[in-house]
Write an enzyme that holds these catalytic residues in place. Sequence first.
Site, PDB file in Angstrom:
ATOM      1  N   GLY A  19      21.840  31.593  -0.229  1.00  0.00           N
ATOM      2  CA  GLY A  19      20.424  31.690   0.163  1.00  0.00           C
ATOM      3  C   GLY A  19      20.154  33.013   0.851  1.00  0.00           C
ATOM      4  N   GLY A  23      14.713  35.406   3.558  1.00  0.00           N
ATOM      5  CA  GLY A  23      14.822  34.602   4.779  1.00  0.00           C
ATOM      6  C   GLY A  23      15.965  34.998   5.699  1.00  0.00           C
ATOM      7  N   ILE A  24      16.463  34.016   6.429  1.00  0.00           N
ATOM      8  CA  ILE A  24      17.500  34.245   7.442  1.00  0.00           C
ATOM      9  C   ILE A  24      18.807  34.707   6.779  1.00  0.00           C
ATOM     10  CG2 ILE A  24      18.905  33.095   9.213  1.00  0.00           C
ATOM     11  CD1 ILE A  24      16.455  31.151   9.594  1.00  0.00           C
ATOM     12  N   GLY A  25      19.083  34.165   5.583  1.00  0.00           N
ATOM     13  CA  GLY A  25      20.319  34.525   4.881  1.00  0.00           C
ATOM     14  C   GLY A  25      20.383  36.011   4.568  1.00  0.00           C
ATOM     15  N   TYR A 169      15.318  15.702   6.561  1.00  0.00           N
ATOM     16  CA  TYR A 169      15.844  17.044   6.866  1.00  0.00           C
ATOM     17  C   TYR A 169      16.680  17.003   8.159  1.00  0.00           C
ATOM     18  CZ  TYR A 169      15.905  21.976   8.258  1.00  0.00           C
ATOM     19  OH  TYR A 169      16.291  23.229   8.658  1.00  0.00           O
TER      20      TYR A 169
HETATM   21  N1  LIG Z   1      13.524  28.999   8.973  1.00  0.00           N
HETATM   22  C1  LIG Z   1      13.677  28.220  10.038  1.00  0.00           C
HETATM   23  O1  LIG Z   1      12.802  28.164  10.922  1.00  0.00           O
HETATM   24  C2  LIG Z   1      14.906  27.393  10.208  1.00  0.00           C
HETATM   25  C3  LIG Z   1      15.040  26.563  11.343  1.00  0.00           C
HETATM   26  C4  LIG Z   1      16.196  25.817  11.504  1.00  0.00           C
HETATM   27  C5  LIG Z   1      17.206  25.881  10.540  1.00  0.00           C
HETATM   28  N2  LIG Z   1      17.039  26.676   9.441  1.00  0.00           N
HETATM   29  C6  LIG Z   1      18.110  26.710   8.434  1.00  0.00           C
HETATM   30  O2  LIG Z   1      18.510  28.058   8.234  1.00  0.00           O
HETATM   31  C7  LIG Z   1      18.899  28.270   6.867  1.00  0.00           C
HETATM   32  C8  LIG Z   1      18.093  29.404   6.252  1.00  0.00           C
HETATM   33  O3  LIG Z   1      16.719  29.039   6.318  1.00  0.00           O
HETATM   34  P1  LIG Z   1      15.544  29.904   5.663  1.00  0.00           P
HETATM   35  O4  LIG Z   1      14.293  29.329   6.235  1.00  0.00           O
HETATM   36  O5  LIG Z   1      15.855  31.343   5.774  1.00  0.00           O
HETATM   37  O6  LIG Z   1      15.669  29.446   4.122  1.00  0.00           O
HETATM   38  P2  LIG Z   1      14.765  29.890   2.886  1.00  0.00           P
HETATM   39  O7  LIG Z   1      13.634  30.741   3.287  1.00  0.00           O
HETATM   40  O8  LIG Z   1      14.462  28.645   2.107  1.00  0.00           O
HETATM   41  O9  LIG Z   1      15.843  30.724   2.055  1.00  0.00           O
HETATM   42  C9  LIG Z   1      15.482  31.405   0.943  1.00  0.00           C
HETATM   43  C10 LIG Z   1      16.749  31.810   0.219  1.00  0.00           C
HETATM   44  O10 LIG Z   1      17.385  30.637  -0.360  1.00  0.00           O
HETATM   45  C11 LIG Z   1      17.522  30.855  -1.769  1.00  0.00           C
HETATM   46  N3  LIG Z   1      17.467  29.556  -2.457  1.00  0.00           N
HETATM   47  C12 LIG Z   1      16.543  28.586  -2.296  1.00  0.00           C
HETATM   48  N4  LIG Z   1      16.854  27.531  -3.077  1.00  0.00           N
HETATM   49  C13 LIG Z   1      17.996  27.848  -3.736  1.00  0.00           C
HETATM   50  C14 LIG Z   1      18.808  27.172  -4.686  1.00  0.00           C
HETATM   51  N5  LIG Z   1      18.505  25.947  -5.129  1.00  0.00           N
HETATM   52  N6  LIG Z   1      19.921  27.794  -5.142  1.00  0.00           N
HETATM   53  C15 LIG Z   1      20.251  29.037  -4.719  1.00  0.00           C
HETATM   54  N7  LIG Z   1      19.508  29.727  -3.819  1.00  0.00           N
HETATM   55  C16 LIG Z   1      18.389  29.157  -3.345  1.00  0.00           C
HETATM   56  C17 LIG Z   1      16.373  31.779  -2.099  1.00  0.00           C
HETATM   57  O11 LIG Z   1      16.651  32.407  -3.303  1.00  0.00           O
HETATM   58  P3  LIG Z   1      15.544  32.633  -4.459  1.00  0.00           P
HETATM   59  O12 LIG Z   1      15.507  34.107  -4.608  1.00  0.00           O
HETATM   60  O13 LIG Z   1      16.149  31.941  -5.618  1.00  0.00           O
HETATM   61  O14 LIG Z   1      14.258  32.011  -4.034  1.00  0.00           O
HETATM   62  C18 LIG Z   1      16.439  32.732  -0.913  1.00  0.00           C
HETATM   63  O15 LIG Z   1      17.527  33.607  -1.044  1.00  0.00           O
HETATM   64  C19 LIG Z   1      18.699  26.917   6.177  1.00  0.00           C
HETATM   65  O16 LIG Z   1      19.893  26.191   6.184  1.00  0.00           O
HETATM   66  C20 LIG Z   1      17.665  26.230   7.048  1.00  0.00           C
HETATM   67  O17 LIG Z   1      17.687  24.828   6.929  1.00  0.00           O
HETATM   68  C21 LIG Z   1      15.921  27.432   9.253  1.00  0.00           C
END
Ligand SMILES: NC(=O)c1ccc[n+]([C@@H]2O[C@H](COP(=O)([O-])OP(=O)(O)OC[C@H]3O[C@@H](n4cnc5c(N)ncnc54)[C@H](OP(=O)(O)O)[C@@H]3O)[C@@H](O)[C@H]2O)c1
Length: 292
Positions: A19, A23-25, A169
């Site tokens: 990911g 985003g964070i990744g 979640y």
């Molecule tokens: N954001 C927050 O406020 C928050 C809070 C607490 C915990 N977290 C945790 O932190 C982590 C990162 O969160 P985030 O909000 O940055 O996530 P995000 O925005 O959903 O991440 C987007 C990334 O995930 C990839 N992705 C999504 N679905 C996929 C799939 N089925 N297969 C492969 N790649 C996929 C996207 O690639 P594409 O280019 O394919 O779209 C993109 O690189 C997660 O585990 C989340 O639960 C986040």
Amino acid sequence: MTPGDKETLMHGKTVLVTGSTGGIGKETARALAARGARVILVGRDRARADAAARELASGTTAVTADLSTLAGLRALAAEVRARHDRLDVLVNNLGGMTAPRTLTADGVETTFAANVLAPYTLTCLLLPLLRAAPAARVVNLTGGIPGGPLDPANLQGEKRYLGWTFSQYNHAKTAVMAMSRRFAAVDGVSVNVAYPGHAYTPGNRATTAAAFPYAYRPVVPVVRLLGPRLLNDFAKAARSSVHLASSPEMEGVTGVYVDAKAKRAPWPASVLDERACDAVWDLCARLGGVAP
Ligand SMILES: NC(=O)c1ccc[n+]([C@@H]2O[C@H](COP(=O)([O-])OP(=O)(O)OC[C@H]3O[C@@H](n4cnc5c(N)ncnc54)[C@H](OP(=O)(O)O)[C@@H]3O)[C@@H](O)[C@H]2O)c1
């Protein structure tokens, strides 16, 4: 540590962040690349993946795979095994929430699949490469709201999908902590959990109000309005993952949980329930068809 030391902290190390094309990744990948790591990015979209690899340091490569399916996880692991003979760090960053309840192509509840089954399965499949590294680290990501006690009969939201704080979640994020505690005891790899705090990422923007527990739904429009202004520091949200992945003080440390400030925090009580940990572990092994 001097700034120069920081830039070379991860020299010679290969790191995979799921990911990580947004985003964070992506910020986690950027920080690890800036410390000298060879980073493998993973997302679903080829154009986004290539653009992210170009944006980060040279030596960054990108693989595309849909990690919501076992076929996608196996394809990713096979590609990484074909190109690399060792993996120093695996950051299982991918996560997210889905509502209403849906099943993946494998028949697994989608939120459990992304947040719990994917990190378990990918870590198992990449274990030979991780064990080939001298001190391999795995980082799994959790959320901020304790999901309450884990019900072994409701791990995929079979009985109840959304509720007060017990949304699927939050439950899945508790389950990934339980799975990580068990994985931390496996030989040849350190497994720890990071809570990133909040950031208004692509995943957050795409989340519908229906995915939130009822109590939070009234504030969703406020989050939509203020989120981009207040929660736009993705690098800050990457801090705890980066700490677990690269900090010298974490070498050899396994089975710990760090908060959004990258400080060690106690496991929630529900994660210390050994019966619940066994239930999560057994379900992952059965659904993923692999074991360490
Ligand atoms: N954001 C927050 O406020 C928050 C809070 C607490 C915990 N977290 C945790 O932190 C982590 C990162 O969160 P985030 O909000 O940055 O996530 P995000 O925005 O959903 O991440 C987007 C990334 O995930 C990839 N992705 C999504 N679905 C996929 C799939 N089925 N297969 C492969 N790649 C996929 C996207 O690639 P594409 O280019 O394919 O779209 C993109 O690189 C997660 O585990 C989340 O639960 C986040």
